[in-house]
Design an enzyme around this catalytic site. Structure first.
Site, short mmCIF file in Angstrom:
data_model
loop_
_atom_site.label_atom_id
_atom_site.label_comp_id
_atom_site.label_asym_id
_atom_site.label_seq_id
_atom_site.Cartn_x
_atom_site.Cartn_y
_atom_site.Cartn_z
N ARG A 85 5.72 8.76 2.08
CA ARG A 85 5.44 7.25 2.00
C ARG A 85 6.06 6.65 3.48
O ARG A 85 5.84 5.93 4.01
CB ARG A 85 6.10 6.50 0.77
CG ARG A 85 5.74 5.03 0.94
CD ARG A 85 6.45 4.62 -0.38
NE ARG A 85 7.81 4.25 -0.33
CZ ARG A 85 8.41 4.04 -1.60
NH1 ARG A 85 7.65 3.66 -2.65
NH2 ARG A 85 9.80 3.90 -1.48
N LYS A 187 6.21 0.38 3.53
CA LYS A 187 7.64 -0.10 3.31
C LYS A 187 8.19 -0.87 4.81
O LYS A 187 8.99 0.11 5.51
CB LYS A 187 8.43 0.79 2.70
CG LYS A 187 9.70 0.23 1.85
CD LYS A 187 10.22 1.20 0.88
CE LYS A 187 11.58 0.83 0.57
NZ LYS A 187 11.26 -0.36 -0.45
N GLU A 223 3.12 -7.03 -8.09
CA GLU A 223 4.13 -6.58 -8.21
C GLU A 223 5.25 -7.43 -8.78
O GLU A 223 4.83 -8.61 -8.84
CB GLU A 223 4.86 -6.37 -6.77
CG GLU A 223 3.74 -5.26 -5.85
CD GLU A 223 4.73 -4.06 -5.22
OE1 GLU A 223 5.60 -3.86 -5.55
OE2 GLU A 223 4.20 -3.97 -3.96
C1 LIG Z 1 7.78 -3.96 -3.09
C2 LIG Z 1 8.41 -2.75 -3.79
N1 LIG Z 1 7.69 -2.45 -4.74
C3 LIG Z 1 8.25 -1.16 -5.34
C4 LIG Z 1 9.08 -0.71 -5.19
C5 LIG Z 1 9.49 0.38 -5.83
O1 LIG Z 1 9.33 1.77 -5.45
P1 LIG Z 1 10.13 2.87 -5.57
O2 LIG Z 1 10.16 3.37 -7.24
O3 LIG Z 1 9.44 4.05 -4.77
O4 LIG Z 1 11.49 2.82 -5.23
C6 LIG Z 1 9.88 -1.12 -4.16
C7 LIG Z 1 11.37 -0.52 -3.83
O5 LIG Z 1 11.20 0.56 -3.08
C8 LIG Z 1 9.53 -2.10 -3.32
O6 LIG Z 1 10.44 -2.79 -2.45
#
Ligand SMILES: Cc1ncc(COP(=O)(O)O)c(C=O)c1O
Length: 343
Positions: A85, A187, A223
């Site tokens: 990612r 991210k 989200e």
């Molecule tokens: C906006 C957002 N959505 C979802 C997630 C969850 O992703 P992950 O399960 O990879 O931590 C995160 C955290 O990383 C996030 O910042």
């Protein structure tokens, strides 16, 4: 800032606070290539005032955790997925790729060097690891930076829920965190800067965070704060939204697999309309930080829709949580390649 001292930490009462641990990893990209990188003790970065990260937000980051198992081994949960990612996020912002195997190696080095700070098994605490890349160097024009820094630091964090999961209420936001084909899938810092105001508004109104709706029509759930959304339908299907503006959560994809292969649920990635929440008997927000936060209810246009309960966690959500955290802490057998030892 005073260096953190592991012998003085109260492992059962850690929060989510920055601590200056003994070591972090730092590599630099100059003249078209990455340096080897090394562990350093200095927690500050000295960068040009013209760095693209400061003006144009050219920077990406990751978040993952190291866990201490009952037999005192240290392990990572799917770090290769974070590496992938991160690669995609960097590509989106025209930053040079940091090789995925080197990313995992750097994470392991940081965990090993700060091993005393991985909380004891049984406290629910973990070592939260934050890799990031930023554009630096002397350049004021809006174009990719001439140089980059890649760093990985870490800090011990407490269990998100102390003494059992508690449902949280969310409210829909009139704001978007990302555009339809913007940077939601990556991210990158800008998405989080955009989320500060909606989060503050939700919390001022007594909610844990806000639910973002699709940026095109504001009809579908995207989200839940900085976490992905999932719902369990009345006929036992694990449903999670699909859209180009959602961050692909490592936790969410892990839960999709566990729902199907360990819990025998149906699974579906698709549209989740905000006016059709009645389909779900349970709902939750999932991500590395919270693991799973059960969603008690979602307020939308003045009405609060309650799923399972505002005070109790639903049985399917609880089973998913137990399965996932069991794998992460090494007490439940992991699917192939999901955990990597740090030794
Ligand atoms: C906006 C957002 N959505 C979802 C997630 C969850 O992703 P992950 O399960 O990879 O931590 C995160 C955290 O990383 C996030 O910042």
């Amino acid at each position: 800032m005073v260096k953190a001292d592991a012998s003085k930490l109260d492992w059962n009462n850690l929060g989510f606070e920055y601590m200056d641990l003994p070591y972090r990893f730092l590599a630099t990209w100059k003249d078209g290539k990455w340096s080897e990188g090394e562990l350093t003790e200095d927690n500050t970065l000295h960068i040009s005032e013209a760095s693209t990260i400061l003006h144009y937000g050219q920077g990406a980051f990751e978040g993952l955790k190291a866990y201490r198992t009952p037999d005192d081994k240290l392990q990572l949960f799917r770090p290769d997925q974070n590496a992938k990612r991160f690669h995609n996020s960097c590509e989106r912002l025209l930053m040079p790729a940091f090789p995925e195997d080197k990313f995992v190696e750097a994470v392991k080095k940081v965990v090993k060097a700060n091993a005393d700070f991985v909380p004891p098994y049984g406290t629910g605490g973990t070592l939260y690891i934050r890799p990031l890349m930023i554009g630096v160097g002397d350049q004021i024009g809006v174009s990719p930076a001439p140089e980059y820094l890649f760093t990985v630091f870490a800090q011990p964090v407490g269990a998100y829920f102390k003494g059992g999961m508690t449902p949280m209420n969310f409210t829909t936001s009139q704001y978007d965190r990302a555009a339809h084909k913007g940077t939601g899938e990556a991210k990158v810092g800008g998405n989080y800067a955009a989320s500060l105001l909606p989060h503050q508004n939700a919390s001022a109104n007594g909610f844990a965070d806000c639910v973002y709706l699709d940026p095109v029509e504001h009809k579908k759930i995207e989200e839940a704060g900085a976490a992905n959304f999932f719902g369990i339908t009345k006929d036992d299907v694990f449903v999670t939204p699909k859209s180009p503006s959602i961050l692909p959560s490592v936790t969410k994809y892990s839960l999709l697999w566990l729902a199907e292969h360990r819990l025998g649920l149906g699974t579906e990635q698709g549209d989740v309309y905000i006016d059709q929440l009645d389909r779900f008997k349970e709902a939750g927000a999932c991500g590395t930080a919270a693991v799973i936060a059960p969603i008690g209810g979602i307020e939308h246009e003045g009405n609060l829709h309650v799923f399972y309960s505002e005070t109790e966690v639903g049985p399917v959500t609880q089973k998913l949580y137990d399965e996932l955290t069991g794998i992460q802490f090494g007490t439940v057998e992991a699917p192939e390649n999901w955990v990597q030892q740090v030794d």
